[in-house]
Each structure stands twice: as C-alpha cells, then as structure tokens.
Design a protein around this motif. Structure first.
Motif, PDB file in Angstrom:
ATOM      1  N   LEU A  31      10.872   0.477   3.608  1.00  0.00           N
ATOM      2  CA  LEU A  31       9.816   0.544   4.574  1.00  0.00           C
ATOM      3  C   LEU A  31       8.323   0.074   3.965  1.00  0.00           C
ATOM      4  O   LEU A  31       8.008   1.042   3.169  1.00  0.00           O
ATOM      5  N   VAL A  32       7.870  -1.106   4.027  1.00  0.00           N
ATOM      6  CA  VAL A  32       6.673  -1.406   3.328  1.00  0.00           C
ATOM      7  C   VAL A  32       5.557  -1.336   4.184  1.00  0.00           C
ATOM      8  O   VAL A  32       5.586  -1.883   5.452  1.00  0.00           O
ATOM      9  N   ASP A  33       4.412  -0.538   3.968  1.00  0.00           N
ATOM     10  CA  ASP A  33       3.098  -0.137   4.505  1.00  0.00           C
ATOM     11  C   ASP A  33       3.383   0.271   5.979  1.00  0.00           C
ATOM     12  O   ASP A  33       2.735   0.186   6.842  1.00  0.00           O
ATOM     13  N   GLY A  34       4.455   0.967   6.087  1.00  0.00           N
ATOM     14  CA  GLY A  34       4.966   1.442   7.296  1.00  0.00           C
ATOM     15  C   GLY A  34       5.301   0.627   8.527  1.00  0.00           C
ATOM     16  O   GLY A  34       5.421   0.907   9.589  1.00  0.00           O
ATOM     17  N   THR A  35       5.537  -0.599   8.067  1.00  0.00           N
ATOM     18  CA  THR A  35       5.563  -1.729   9.163  1.00  0.00           C
ATOM     19  C   THR A  35       6.857  -2.596   9.085  1.00  0.00           C
ATOM     20  O   THR A  35       7.444  -3.002   9.804  1.00  0.00           O
ATOM     21  N   MET A  36       7.086  -2.734   7.844  1.00  0.00           N
ATOM     22  CA  MET A  36       8.115  -3.839   7.385  1.00  0.00           C
ATOM     23  C   MET A  36       9.363  -3.292   6.778  1.00  0.00           C
ATOM     24  O   MET A  36       9.202  -2.602   5.645  1.00  0.00           O
ATOM     25  N   LEU A  37      10.473  -3.874   7.317  1.00  0.00           N
ATOM     26  CA  LEU A  37      11.792  -3.288   6.504  1.00  0.00           C
ATOM     27  C   LEU A  37      12.219  -4.335   5.609  1.00  0.00           C
ATOM     28  O   LEU A  37      12.137  -5.521   6.130  1.00  0.00           O
ATOM     29  N   VAL A  38      12.010  -4.053   4.520  1.00  0.00           N
ATOM     30  CA  VAL A  38      12.629  -5.121   3.436  1.00  0.00           C
ATOM     31  C   VAL A  38      13.920  -4.824   2.739  1.00  0.00           C
ATOM     32  O   VAL A  38      14.075  -3.687   2.394  1.00  0.00           O
TER      33      VAL A  38
ATOM     34  N   ALA B  54      10.923  10.676   4.691  1.00  0.00           N
ATOM     35  CA  ALA B  54      11.940  11.238   4.116  1.00  0.00           C
ATOM     36  C   ALA B  54      11.716  11.216   2.616  1.00  0.00           C
ATOM     37  O   ALA B  54      11.790  12.221   1.604  1.00  0.00           O
ATOM     38  N   ALA B  55      11.737   9.796   2.414  1.00  0.00           N
ATOM     39  CA  ALA B  55      11.592   9.492   0.962  1.00  0.00           C
ATOM     40  C   ALA B  55      10.430   8.559   0.603  1.00  0.00           C
ATOM     41  O   ALA B  55      10.763   7.290   0.234  1.00  0.00           O
ATOM     42  N   PRO B  56       9.193   8.970   0.389  1.00  0.00           N
ATOM     43  CA  PRO B  56       8.120   8.249  -0.157  1.00  0.00           C
ATOM     44  C   PRO B  56       8.117   7.732  -1.527  1.00  0.00           C
ATOM     45  O   PRO B  56       8.520   8.715  -2.202  1.00  0.00           O
ATOM     46  N   MET B  57       7.956   6.614  -1.756  1.00  0.00           N
ATOM     47  CA  MET B  57       8.027   6.143  -3.213  1.00  0.00           C
ATOM     48  C   MET B  57       6.777   6.081  -3.739  1.00  0.00           C
ATOM     49  O   MET B  57       5.580   5.915  -3.340  1.00  0.00           O
ATOM     50  N   LYS B  58       6.627   6.510  -5.108  1.00  0.00           N
ATOM     51  CA  LYS B  58       5.378   6.424  -5.986  1.00  0.00           C
ATOM     52  C   LYS B  58       5.513   5.605  -6.979  1.00  0.00           C
ATOM     53  O   LYS B  58       6.621   5.029  -7.338  1.00  0.00           O
ATOM     54  N   ARG B  59       4.218   4.830  -7.276  1.00  0.00           N
ATOM     55  CA  ARG B  59       4.158   3.913  -8.334  1.00  0.00           C
ATOM     56  C   ARG B  59       4.481   4.613  -9.582  1.00  0.00           C
ATOM     57  O   ARG B  59       3.916   5.779 -10.238  1.00  0.00           O
ATOM     58  N   ILE B  60       5.302   4.021 -10.434  1.00  0.00           N
ATOM     59  CA  ILE B  60       5.371   4.567 -11.937  1.00  0.00           C
ATOM     60  C   ILE B  60       4.128   4.290 -12.737  1.00  0.00           C
ATOM     61  O   ILE B  60       3.702   3.078 -12.734  1.00  0.00           O
ATOM     62  N   GLY B  61       3.744   5.214 -13.449  1.00  0.00           N
ATOM     63  CA  GLY B  61       2.274   5.198 -14.054  1.00  0.00           C
ATOM     64  C   GLY B  61       1.316   4.866 -13.168  1.00  0.00           C
ATOM     65  O   GLY B  61       0.387   4.259 -13.700  1.00  0.00           O
ATOM     66  N   GLY B  62       1.464   4.858 -11.950  1.00  0.00           N
ATOM     67  CA  GLY B  62       0.181   4.610 -11.043  1.00  0.00           C
ATOM     68  C   GLY B  62      -0.017   3.451 -10.633  1.00  0.00           C
ATOM     69  O   GLY B  62      -0.521   3.012  -9.720  1.00  0.00           O
ATOM     70  N   THR B  63       0.257   2.354 -11.607  1.00  0.00           N
ATOM     71  CA  THR B  63       0.309   0.930 -11.056  1.00  0.00           C
ATOM     72  C   THR B  63       1.493   0.088 -11.167  1.00  0.00           C
ATOM     73  O   THR B  63       1.415  -1.113 -11.000  1.00  0.00           O
ATOM     74  N   GLY B  64       2.713   0.548 -11.596  1.00  0.00           N
ATOM     75  CA  GLY B  64       3.917  -0.042 -11.760  1.00  0.00           C
ATOM     76  C   GLY B  64       4.723  -0.123 -10.674  1.00  0.00           C
ATOM     77  O   GLY B  64       4.194  -0.072  -9.422  1.00  0.00           O
ATOM     78  N   PRO B  65       6.063  -0.404 -10.498  1.00  0.00           N
ATOM     79  CA  PRO B  65       6.919  -0.620  -9.645  1.00  0.00           C
ATOM     80  C   PRO B  65       7.113   0.676  -9.012  1.00  0.00           C
ATOM     81  O   PRO B  65       6.672   1.869  -9.247  1.00  0.00           O
ATOM     82  N   TRP B  66       7.514   0.672  -7.717  1.00  0.00           N
ATOM     83  CA  TRP B  66       7.634   1.779  -6.762  1.00  0.00           C
ATOM     84  C   TRP B  66       8.742   2.544  -7.134  1.00  0.00           C
ATOM     85  O   TRP B  66       9.848   1.869  -7.448  1.00  0.00           O
ATOM     86  N   SER B  67       9.062   3.807  -7.198  1.00  0.00           N
ATOM     87  CA  SER B  67      10.134   4.540  -7.494  1.00  0.00           C
ATOM     88  C   SER B  67      10.618   5.793  -6.665  1.00  0.00           C
ATOM     89  O   SER B  67       9.422   6.557  -6.206  1.00  0.00           O
TER      90      SER B  67
ATOM     91  N   ARG C 210       0.696  -1.151  -0.170  1.00  0.00           N
ATOM     92  CA  ARG C 210       0.141  -0.013  -0.047  1.00  0.00           C
ATOM     93  C   ARG C 210       0.854   1.335  -0.017  1.00  0.00           C
ATOM     94  O   ARG C 210       0.469   2.303  -0.598  1.00  0.00           O
ATOM     95  N   SER C 211       2.030   1.061   0.743  1.00  0.00           N
ATOM     96  CA  SER C 211       2.741   2.247   0.497  1.00  0.00           C
ATOM     97  C   SER C 211       4.341   1.743   0.765  1.00  0.00           C
ATOM     98  O   SER C 211       4.556   0.666   1.328  1.00  0.00           O
ATOM     99  N   VAL C 212       5.228   2.447   0.285  1.00  0.00           N
ATOM    100  CA  VAL C 212       6.703   2.058   0.250  1.00  0.00           C
ATOM    101  C   VAL C 212       7.427   3.435   0.600  1.00  0.00           C
ATOM    102  O   VAL C 212       7.234   4.380  -0.315  1.00  0.00           O
ATOM    103  N   ALA C 213       8.547   3.321   1.234  1.00  0.00           N
ATOM    104  CA  ALA C 213       9.433   4.423   1.587  1.00  0.00           C
ATOM    105  C   ALA C 213      11.014   4.046   1.710  1.00  0.00           C
ATOM    106  O   ALA C 213      11.108   2.676   2.062  1.00  0.00           O
ATOM    107  N   VAL C 214      11.829   4.815   0.840  1.00  0.00           N
ATOM    108  CA  VAL C 214      13.365   4.197   1.220  1.00  0.00           C
ATOM    109  C   VAL C 214      13.727   4.989   2.458  1.00  0.00           C
ATOM    110  O   VAL C 214      13.458   5.961   2.704  1.00  0.00           O
TER     111      VAL C 214
END
Lengths: 199, 197
Positions: free
Chosen positions: A167-174, A139-152, A124-128
C-alpha cells in the motif's frame, strides 16, 4: 396535512450541511481493504482453495501447486478416515500447501517471519497488507533501509499460501513486481502470491 | 520475497479512476460479481455517504467507520439486492442502520461521562461564532430520528416515499419528524441571525 416548507432558513441550513468534503487520500482504498478483509475472514475453506485454483497467472508453478493441492486433498480425505491427524500438509517441489485444520485440530502451524523489500524511490509511505495481517494498512508499515534505501519490513505469516500487496502513500495497492500475481485481482488493485514454507 | 523496482504507472489501480456520472447498471454488475463495478460504486457514493454519516454522527472518525461498515455490508448483501430496485435508498438504508448502531454505542459511552459536561460546540455557540456551526449544534441536539429524516429529505434530497421505504416509518410520521427538525432549526437560527444582525 403537514406542509414541507423549505424557506430561506432551512435552505441555508441545508446548504451548510451539503458540502461534500474532498475525498481524502486512501479513503476508498481503506473501504476496499475492509471488504477484502471481511470476505477473507468469512470465506469457507473450499472457497479459499477455489481462489487459489484461479491463480492461473503463475502458470507452471501454479500447475505444480494444483497437483499438490489435489494430492493434499486426497491425503486429507484418506487421513480423515484413517487417523486422528488433523493438520494436513503436502510437500512438493513447488512449495507447501497448507489446508485449514479440521474440527478438534491441534494448534495451527506456527507463524514465521518473512522479510519483505520493495523499492520505490518516490513513495512517501509504504505498508505491507495481506491476508496474514487482515489487510490492515497500519499492521506492517515499511521503513527505508538506511533512511534512503528500499522499503523493508518483516511480517509474520503461517506456512501456506498468502496474497499480499504494498500500500503506497496510503492510496495505491501495488503488486510485488518479483512475485507471482494473484490471478484473481480482487478489490483495489492487483495482489501477489507468496508461499510460506514450514520453518 | 520482495521486488526490486516498483513503478506506479506500471500498476494502474482501478479505484483511482474518477467517476462523474453514476451508471445505473453498476449495482447489477456488482451483484453478479463484477468487482470493478463495486469499486466504482464506492468511488461514486463515498463522499455522499460521508456527508450523511458525518451529519448524523457529528464525528469524522465515526463517520468513516460507519461508511466503511456500510460498504462491507453492501457487498455482503448484494445477492439480496433486487435488480428492479433503486440503489440509493437501499444503500442509504444500510448506512442509516450503521449510523443508528454507532449512535447507540456512543450513547452508552456518553452515559458514563459525568453529567454536566459541556457539549461539543457549546462554547462556539455561546460566542455566537460560525452560523454553520450553529446549524450543526442544533442538528446534534435533535432526536436521532428527526435528524435522520431532515438530512435525508433536505440534504440528500430524497422523496418521502424513498425515506419511508428506507426507514420503515410512515409518511405522516416522517413529515412530522422533518417539520419538528425544521421548527427547531428555524427557532435557533432566527435567533442567531437576529443576534448577529
């Protein structure tokens, strides 16, 4: 003697205050990120080099970089005696090792933009988060490329070695699946290593 | 830089593991550098710490800040943690200190707010709303040391000896603080109960 009477009123009052709120998503992760950020801010240079040397999971590349670090340290020691040069960089085929500037150093190497891409369809959300942004989840929220693609996202980092994670969905460090793992997993999960070269 | 396909199941994250019972060896392991032990401590104590901080500060946001700061300090202070000491009082002493610092900061901010502002919760109180809200309103009106002593004794169920060790206050002073807090709660809550039948 003062009596500690717990009558019905106090019992009810204590009960009203005793509810444990459910753990909000990401709460513990934020604490662990804060600990990691505080530790990174306070770590002396020799310890940072020590952490770097613990990154044995990058095997051959790490071995090359360790040689580079040794050369760089030697270069620094020699340079400190022989000249006023204060920023020491050693370049090898494996990348660049940036040592911290010593006292009276000129400006640090300029930060450069680094593009990050991460593909996770059901997030649902990803941040670097990384040492370059203080492990700050905002500090660095990611956005989907083209709205539905990979996070960037694009972050800025000074030349040198950096650890980071997603940081995925604010809870998991991947950890980044395509980057070397930091051998020292640190708090809250794995992290990856990247080397930023001088532009 | 950047990966192609992330997979959460491929990267289990330790802090998602639930902890039902506290393993008393965790603080000692954390002191000796076991990071997983520290993560488990945070998981286990975070809800209790949040409860105490929220009750002390009356604000979710301030409570989160206090708890986060407290755990950072706990981590930094582990080398000084005595292995024969109990962990709870040590942790709550650090947390209570953070809460006091935030209260002092908030007091300084409040000092610049125009005198006569309606305190938070007052409207609910006048409307005779929620009984639990009344408890919080009374609690917020108490001096910080009374609130702290009451919460540690009656909500966190700590012994007076532990609270004394945490706060540095004498047993008699602590008992007096708790008694005064109880008296204030009784006075107001009895009134509320009477008003609302």
């Amino acid at each position: 003697m003062i009596m500690d009477e717990r009558d019905e009123t106090i019992e009810r009052a204590a009960e009203a205050l005793s509810a444990l709120a459910p753990l909000k998503g990401g709460a513990v992760a934020r604490v662990l990120l804060a600990v990691r950020a505080a530790r990174a801010r306070r770590a002396p240079v020799w310890l940072r080099v020590s952490w770097w040397m613990q990154d044995t999971s990058v095997s051959a590349r790490a071995a090359g970089l360790m040689v580079a670090a040794s050369l760089a340290v030697g270069f620094v020691l020699r340079g400190a005696v022989a000249s006023d040069e204060n920023i020491r960089l050693a370049r090898t085929g494996g990348g660049i090792v940036a040592l911290q500037p010593v006292a009276n150093a000129p400006a640090e190497p300029q930060a450069v933009p680094v593009s990050m891409v991460f593909d996770l369809a059901n997030a649902r959300s990803v941040a670097v988060v990384g040492d370059f942004n203080g492990w700050d989840p905002s500090a660095a929220p990611m956005k989907r490329i083209g709205g539905t693609g990979p996070w960037s996202a694009t972050v800025v980092a000074r030349p040198g070695r950096h650890t980071y994670a997603f940081l995925v969905d604010g809870t998991m460090l991947v950890a980044d699946p395509l980057a070397p793992r930091a051998g020292n997993p640190d708090f809250g999960g794995d992290a990856s290593v990247m080397m930023v070269r001088t532009p | 830089m950047g990966g192609s396909r992330g997979n959460l199941t491929q990267y289990p994250v330790a802090h998602r593991v639930s902890v039902s019972e506290f393993d008393s060896s965790l603080p000692i392991r954390a002191k000796h550098g076991d990071e997983q032990a520290f993560i488990r401590i945070v998981e286990f104590y975070y809800p209790r710490c949040m409860r105490f901080a929220r009750n002390m500060l009356g604000s979710e946001q301030d409570a989160e800040e206090a708890v986060q700061d407290a755990f950072v300090r706990v981590y930094d202070s582990f080398p000084r943690f005595r292995e024969d000491a109990r962990f709870d009082p040590w942790l709550f002493r650090i947390l209570a200190n953070r809460c006091r610092s935030l209260l002092a900061r908030n007091e300084r901010r409040r000092a610049v707010i125009e005198y006569g502002d309606v305190p938070h919760g007052a409207a609910d109180s006048e409307a005779g709303a929620d009984w639990a809200e009344e408890v919080r309103v009374v609690l917020e009106s108490l001096p910080a040391e009374q609130r702290e002593a009451f919460l540690l004794r009656h909500v966190e169920d700590m012994s007076y000896e532990d609270i004394a060790a945490m706060t540095g206050a004498g047993l008699s002073a602590l008992r007096m603080r708790v008694k005064r807090a109880c008296d204030a709660l009784r006075a107001r809550l009895t009134e509320v109960s009477r008003d609302h039948g």
